[in-house]
Enzyme design. Structure first.
Site, PDB file in Angstrom:
ATOM      1  N   HIS A  74      -8.283 -28.944 -37.818  1.00 13.48           N
ATOM      2  CA  HIS A  74      -7.202 -28.616 -38.748  1.00 13.48           C
ATOM      3  C   HIS A  74      -6.052 -29.605 -38.580  1.00 13.48           C
ATOM      4  CE1 HIS A  74      -8.172 -24.176 -39.911  1.00 13.48           C
ATOM      5  NE2 HIS A  74      -9.242 -24.952 -39.953  1.00 13.48           N
ATOM      6  N   TYR A 202       0.595 -18.377 -41.411  1.00 11.72           N
ATOM      7  CA  TYR A 202       1.468 -17.446 -40.678  1.00 11.72           C
ATOM      8  C   TYR A 202       2.461 -16.889 -41.704  1.00 11.72           C
ATOM      9  CZ  TYR A 202      -0.184 -19.675 -36.364  1.00 11.72           C
ATOM     10  OH  TYR A 202      -0.963 -20.162 -35.347  1.00 11.72           O
ATOM     11  N   PRO A 290       0.548 -14.342 -28.787  1.00  8.69           N
ATOM     12  CA  PRO A 290      -0.444 -15.251 -29.380  1.00  8.69           C
ATOM     13  C   PRO A 290       0.052 -16.012 -30.612  1.00  8.69           C
ATOM     14  CG  PRO A 290      -0.972 -12.969 -29.881  1.00  8.69           C
ATOM     15  CD  PRO A 290       0.172 -12.934 -28.925  1.00  8.69           C
ATOM     16  N   LYS A 294      -1.189 -20.323 -27.639  1.00  8.38           N
ATOM     17  CA  LYS A 294      -1.025 -21.136 -26.441  1.00  8.38           C
ATOM     18  C   LYS A 294      -1.748 -20.629 -25.201  1.00  8.38           C
ATOM     19  CE  LYS A 294       1.324 -24.418 -28.157  1.00  8.38           C
ATOM     20  NZ  LYS A 294       0.650 -25.712 -28.273  1.00  8.38           N
ATOM     21  N   TYR A 382       3.176 -27.174 -31.502  1.00  8.06           N
ATOM     22  CA  TYR A 382       1.958 -26.471 -31.896  1.00  8.06           C
ATOM     23  C   TYR A 382       0.709 -27.257 -31.466  1.00  8.06           C
ATOM     24  CZ  TYR A 382      -0.926 -23.452 -34.913  1.00  8.06           C
ATOM     25  OH  TYR A 382      -1.850 -22.538 -35.382  1.00  8.06           O
TER      26      TYR A 382
END
Ligand code: APR
Ligand code: PHB
Length: 391
Positions: A74, A202, A290, A294, A382
């Site tokens: 991704h 998200y 979560p 990580k 990220y």
């Protein structure tokens, strides 16, 4: 029965397995004690996003063949707020990517590699006590088949997770605890349904957070923010699908939900990860919500430091790197705790629409849509800051 090895490892999760493989690559022997069965450990459903750091380390261990074949690369993700979406372009902002690959698949690959390389894993072996930590020969006592055993070693890898023995073995006065128990949990589902979205989403919504993720082209992984006292049996599959679509803002491909569960959200850590010859790594020392994906990646980053320290000791008879293990890990742990906490507060409903807190939350999202600098801040955390960032 008495056993001995150079490094005794408690826990066959990502931390313990990766440590054993890094040590074996440097010619150092270890034995892993795992209190569950192999089947249980390989079937535990956890998150499924790997930083490029983690993939690179698995490449160096030659355990990433299936990961590259079956994992999904991704190059970005979406963060949305009441239906308005902003893409975070990892490739453009960091020249890096992440890989979607279930943690249980990682664990299967690592266990297979341990067997192929004759690394000892004793399943259904419950470590009950660790003694002689301040000597050069600590001992792990464990039970298996109702028999008592001991494992004498030079070092102990405390990779036994949040509920394990290792953190409880540290003298209480040797560390300070930090924790946040969030006022919400995640209801997660796995379903046989083709994800009809390309990248992770998200989504903040006035009814609560939702996350659209995936495991493959045929299996989707989705999450809903729920109350801490919600029970999985209180929501039918149809209600779960309906609420996911309500919060994500589009119709989902539906299919059989074959796994579902509710997980509380917490941030937890201690500020000392070692005592004598015992070294903690991964969930035994810290837990992150979560939202930042990580958990596994931070465990592997700890292990990278621990393996370097142990290898340096055996090659140079020098404990300098090990003396600085906690300090080196904490630099990244604090960064990851902050990022995970930031993403959690950015995306979850915590106050009613129109309140000051809620307006501040919305202002963060509005800023995200106009600032590439803000997008890059999220992107670099990220995908994972390089290991050398915290050299
Ligand atoms: N004796 C032997 N094994 C033990 C003991 C014990 N006393 N206590 C716990 N264990 C085992 C658990 O059964 C588990 O398999 O230690 C292992 C710890 O593995 P994880 O909990 O997966 O922790 P870690 O390897 O640090 O990986 C962290 O896993 O839990 C997820 O979300 C977390 O993604 C993160 C990652
Ligand atoms: C998952 O796919 O399980 C997942 C992905 C990203 C997250 C959390 C979980 O932030």
């Amino acid at each position: 029965m008495n056993h001995n090895t150079q490094v005794g490892i408690i826990g066959a999760g990502p931390a313990g397995l990766t440590l054993a493989l890094l040590l074996q690559k440097a010619g150092i022997s270890s034995i892993i004690l795992e209190n569950k069965s192999r089947e249980y450990v390989e079937s535990r459903v956890r998150a499924g996003l790997l930083e490029h750091n983690t993939v690179s380390l698995f490449d160096s261990l030659r355990v990433s063949e299936r990961l590259h074949k079956e994992g999904l690369i991704h190059l970005g993700c979406f963060i949305s707020h009441n239906g308005k979406s902003q893409r975070i372009d990892f490739a453009k902002l960091t020249q890096k990517e992440v890989t979607i690959y279930g943690q249980q698949e990682v664990v299967k690959d690592l266990i297979s590699a341990c067997y192929e390389r004759n690394i000892g894993i004793i399943f259904e072996a419950d470590a009950t006590q660790i003694t002689d930590l301040e000597t050069e020969k600590p001992i792990i006592y464990f039970t298996k088949n109702n028999e008592n055993h001991s494992l004498e070693c030079d070092f102990v890898g405390g990779c036994d997770g949040f509920h394990g023995l290792s953190r409880k073995t540290l003298p209480k006065e040797s560390y300070q605890e930090y924790k946040i128990e969030y006022p919400f949990s995640w209801l997660g589902i796995l379903a046989y349904a083709k994800p009809n979205y390309e990248e992770l989403i998200y989504a903040y919504h006035s009814e609560g957070f939702a996350l659209a993720s995936m495991r493959s082209e045929k299996v989707c992984r989705l999450y809903l923010q729920v109350n801490n006292d919600d029970k999985i049996e209180n929501l039918s599959d149809e209600q779960i699908w309906d609420e996911l679509e309500n919060r994500l803002g589009f119709a989902l491909n539906r299919g059989e939900i074959f796994e579902k569960g509710i997980t509380p959200m917490r941030s937890f850590m201690i500020d000392n990860m070692q005592f004598g010859r015992l070294f903690l790594a991964g969930d035994s020392a810290h837990i992150v919500p979560p939202t930042g994906a990580k958990g596994l990646n931070l465990a592997v980053a700890d292990i990278n430091n621990l393996a370097n320290g142990i290898i340096h000791f055996y090659q140079n008879n020098d404990e300098e790197l090990l003396k600085n293990y906690t300090q080196k890990c904490l630099a990244r742990v604090w960064r990851v705790q902050d990022f995970s906490n930031f993403m959690t507060y950015l995306c979850h409903k915590q106050s009613e629409e129109g309140t000051f807190e809620n307006q501040l939350q919305k202002s963060k999202f509005d800023y995200l849509t106009i600032s590439e600098a803000y997008q890059k801040t999220i992107a670099e955390n990220y995908v994972g800051l390089p290991y050398e960032t915290f050299a």
